[in-house]
Design an enzyme around this catalytic site. Sequence first.
Site, PDB file in Angstrom:
ATOM      1  CB  CYS A 337      -1.629  -6.272  -4.829  1.00  0.00           C
ATOM      2  SG  CYS A 337      -1.378  -5.152  -5.255  1.00  0.00           S
ATOM      3  NE  ARG A 366       1.513   3.089  -3.382  1.00  0.00           N
ATOM      4  CZ  ARG A 366       0.569   3.257  -4.228  1.00  0.00           C
ATOM      5  NH1 ARG A 366       0.161   3.877  -5.119  1.00  0.00           N
ATOM      6  NH2 ARG A 366      -0.359   2.407  -4.680  1.00  0.00           N
ATOM      7  CD  GLN A 384      -3.315   1.648  -2.848  1.00  0.00           C
ATOM      8  OE1 GLN A 384      -3.479   0.534  -2.271  1.00  0.00           O
ATOM      9  NE2 GLN A 384      -3.425   1.643  -4.188  1.00  0.00           N
ATOM     10  CG  ASP A 386      -6.153  -2.606  -2.539  1.00  0.00           C
ATOM     11  OD1 ASP A 386      -7.183  -2.309  -3.672  1.00  0.00           O
ATOM     12  OD2 ASP A 386      -5.253  -3.077  -2.447  1.00  0.00           O
ATOM     13  CG  HIS A 388      -6.706  -7.228  -4.689  1.00  0.00           C
ATOM     14  ND1 HIS A 388      -5.955  -7.201  -3.321  1.00  0.00           N
ATOM     15  CD2 HIS A 388      -5.519  -7.162  -5.747  1.00  0.00           C
ATOM     16  CE1 HIS A 388      -5.395  -5.965  -3.271  1.00  0.00           C
ATOM     17  NE2 HIS A 388      -5.134  -5.857  -5.167  1.00  0.00           N
ATOM     18  CE  LYS A 472      -4.350   1.049 -17.066  1.00  0.00           C
ATOM     19  NZ  LYS A 472      -4.151   2.196 -16.199  1.00  0.00           N
ATOM     20  CG  HIS A 518      -5.137  -4.980  -8.506  1.00  0.00           C
ATOM     21  ND1 HIS A 518      -3.840  -4.811  -7.523  1.00  0.00           N
ATOM     22  CD2 HIS A 518      -4.627  -5.253  -9.503  1.00  0.00           C
ATOM     23  CE1 HIS A 518      -2.791  -6.183  -7.972  1.00  0.00           C
ATOM     24  NE2 HIS A 518      -3.095  -6.108  -9.245  1.00  0.00           N
TER      25      HIS A 518
HETATM   26 ZN   LIG Z   1      -4.270  -4.023  -6.179  1.00  0.00          ZN
END
Ligand SMILES: [Zn+2]
Length: 650
Positions: A337, A366, A384, A386, A388, A472, A518
Site C-alpha cells: 500500500c 512478514r 498478494q 493486491d 488499491h 470492510k 485495498h
Molecule cells: Zn493495501
Amino acid sequence: MIHITLPDGSVREYQEGTTAAEVARSISEGLARKVMAAEVNGEVWDTSRPINKDINLRLLTWDDRSAKNTFWHSSAHLMAEALESLYTGVKFGIGPPVENGFYYDIDLGNNTLGEEDLKKLEDKMKELAKANSFYQRKDVAKADAIAYFQEKGDQYKLELLEGLEDGQITFYTQGNFTDLCRGPHIPSTGLIKAIKLTSIAGAYWRGNEKNKMLTRIYGITFPAQKELDEYLVLLEEAKKRDHRKLGKELELFTFSEKVGSGLPLWLPKGAMLRERLQQFLQKAQIETGYLPVITPHIGSKQLYVTSGHWEKYGKDSFRPITTPQEGEEFMLKPMNCPHHCEIYKSSPRSYKDLPLRLAEFGTVYRYEQSGELHGLTRVRGFTQDDAHLFCRPEQVKDEFKKVIDLVLYVFESLGFSEYTAQVSLRDQEDRSKYIGSEANWEIAERAIQEAADEKGLNTVVEYGEAAFYGPKLDFMVRDALGRKWQLGTIQVDYNLPERFELEYVDSDNTRKRPVMIHRAPFGSMERFIAVLLEHCAGNLPLWLTPLQVKVLPISDKYNEYAASLIALMKESDIRAEIDDRSEKIGRKIRDTELMKTPYMLIVGEKEMNEKAVSVRIHGEGDKGSFPIGDFISEIKNIVKEQIKGKTRNS
Ligand SMILES: [Zn+2]
Ligand SMILES: [Zn+2]
C-alpha cells in the site's frame, strides 16, 4: 410476572425466577431435551439459572456456535473430573473450548500420561457422563474460594483468583469435581454421548515460557455417536487432502531449511500453476480497468514511519536492512500500500482520473514465529494479488460492486460454489476510535451494504469489527469438507490517504482527499493455492492444472505416433506430455493416476492405424476410443466452460 421475548418476537409471561429450561419445557418436551444453553439479552447462561426480569431469550441447541462452545467447555470439566478420579495430586490450569472440541492444561504432579493412556481416560469420562450429574453453579466469596484451592494445593486456580473480586466468583460442580469457572455449562453430563481424546501436547502456563510446562490434553465430544463418526471420517479425509502432502506428491512446491523456514520454493509445475492463476486474474483485472504497477521488495524505513506501519508493527517485523556506507535503513516490504500511495502522488490527479486502480502481484515479507509456520498457509514471504483503488467518496459503492463481481468470478471459475460475506462496520456506541469523517464513514458503510445487497450476497453484518481506518467486506468460502476459509477481502481506508496527503482536484477546483480501497480476491497466492488444493483434493480444474493430458504409448513402437499427438494438442494450447519410458502400460497408468493428471491417452497399433486415442479419465477409468480431433475439441470446450472468458458485467 415477567415477560420473555423469543427470537420470533412473541412475548410469553412467566413467574419471576423461571429458568430457560422451564421456558423450553413450556414450548415442547422435545425442545427441552435439546437445549444446551440460553442466550439472555445477548449473554450465554446456564439453562438452570433463574430469570428475574423481562428479557430477550434465545434457546441454544447444538447447531448454535455458543451451544457447541458451552458443550465442549463442559466436556473439559468432565475430563478434569475423570482425571481427578484416576490420578491423585492433579492440578488444573484452564480448559477452554476451541474451534473443534476443547482442551485442558493440567499439572499432572507425580503422574505421567501418554497417548496410550487416553483410552482409559476416555472410558472414565464415558462412565461419568452416564452418571448424568448436573453442572451446578454457586456464587462463592473470594476468601472461601481461596481457602478451597489452598486446601487442594492448586496454585494455578489461586493465581487466577488473584484477578477476581467478590461478586465475580462462581464455582461449578458436577459429580465430585468442583472448578473455578464463570460458566456457562450445559445442564448435565448425560448430554455428552460420544467422546474422543485426540492428542497430548505441552503448553506453558499462561503461554509464558518462563512458567512451568503443563500437559495439554485435546478432545472432542458430541451429543450423538453418529456425529463423532462423521467427524472422524472428515478428519481422515482432511489428512489425505493436506496441501503439504499434495504439494509434495504433485511436485508443486518445497521448503528448504537452508533457504529458511516459511519461505516456499515453487517447483516448475507449481510455478506454472501459479502463473496461470495470475494470468487469469490479470486478464480479468485489465478488462475491469486496473492498471498494472511494479514496486521493489524493500522500502525506506521512512516510508513505513509515514504509513504508520513502523509504529504499529515495527517491533514484530524483520529488522531493518542497513546500507554499508550511508547508514540508510530499509524494510522488507510488509505490504504494498505505501508504495502505491507514492505512485498515486507521482503526478497531480483530477477528479476525472478517478477511480485509479493500481494492481500488483506484490511479494511481501512478514515475520512469523517459527512455531506458527504452516505449509503455504502461514509463511514468511508471500505474494498478494493486491490492488488499491483510489476514488471519490460517491464512487465507493460502484467500486465495491465491481470488486464483488471479480471475487465471485474467481470463486466460480475455481469451483468454490458456497460462500458468505461479512460486512464489518463501526461499533454502534463508541465511535471515538475511528479516524475519518462521520459523513464519509456513513457513505462507505451504506455503500458496502447496498453493494452487497444489490449483488445478492449472503451477508452477515458485524458491528465493531471494522478496522479503525475503515469498514470492510470479507468473503468466506466453504470447502468440500465443509471447512470455512477467509479468502477475498475489500477494505476501505481513510488513514493512508491522510498520512500520505493524497489529493485530487475536484470539479469545483477544490483539493480533496480520495478514498482508498485495498482489495485482494485470492488474499495471497500461497494461501489460496493451499485452500484450493485441499478443496479439490489435488484434482485441479482442467483449465488450471499444470498437465492436462498424458499420452501413454503401449510400447516404444508407438512413441512417434504419440509425439505427433502432442504436437497436435500443442497447436490447440492443450498441455500434454508423453510417457516414453520402456515400462509396462499398467505401470505407466498407475504412475499417471498418482499425479492426478485428468486425461490419459493410451495408444497402440489400433489407435495409430485409425488416427485415434483410447481415453482414460482420472478417477473414472476407460472411456473408449475417439478420433484425436474429437478429443481435442472436447477438451477445448470443457476449458471454455470452466472460465467464462470474461468478467460478469456489473
Ligand atoms: Zn493495501
Ligand atoms: Zn467451566
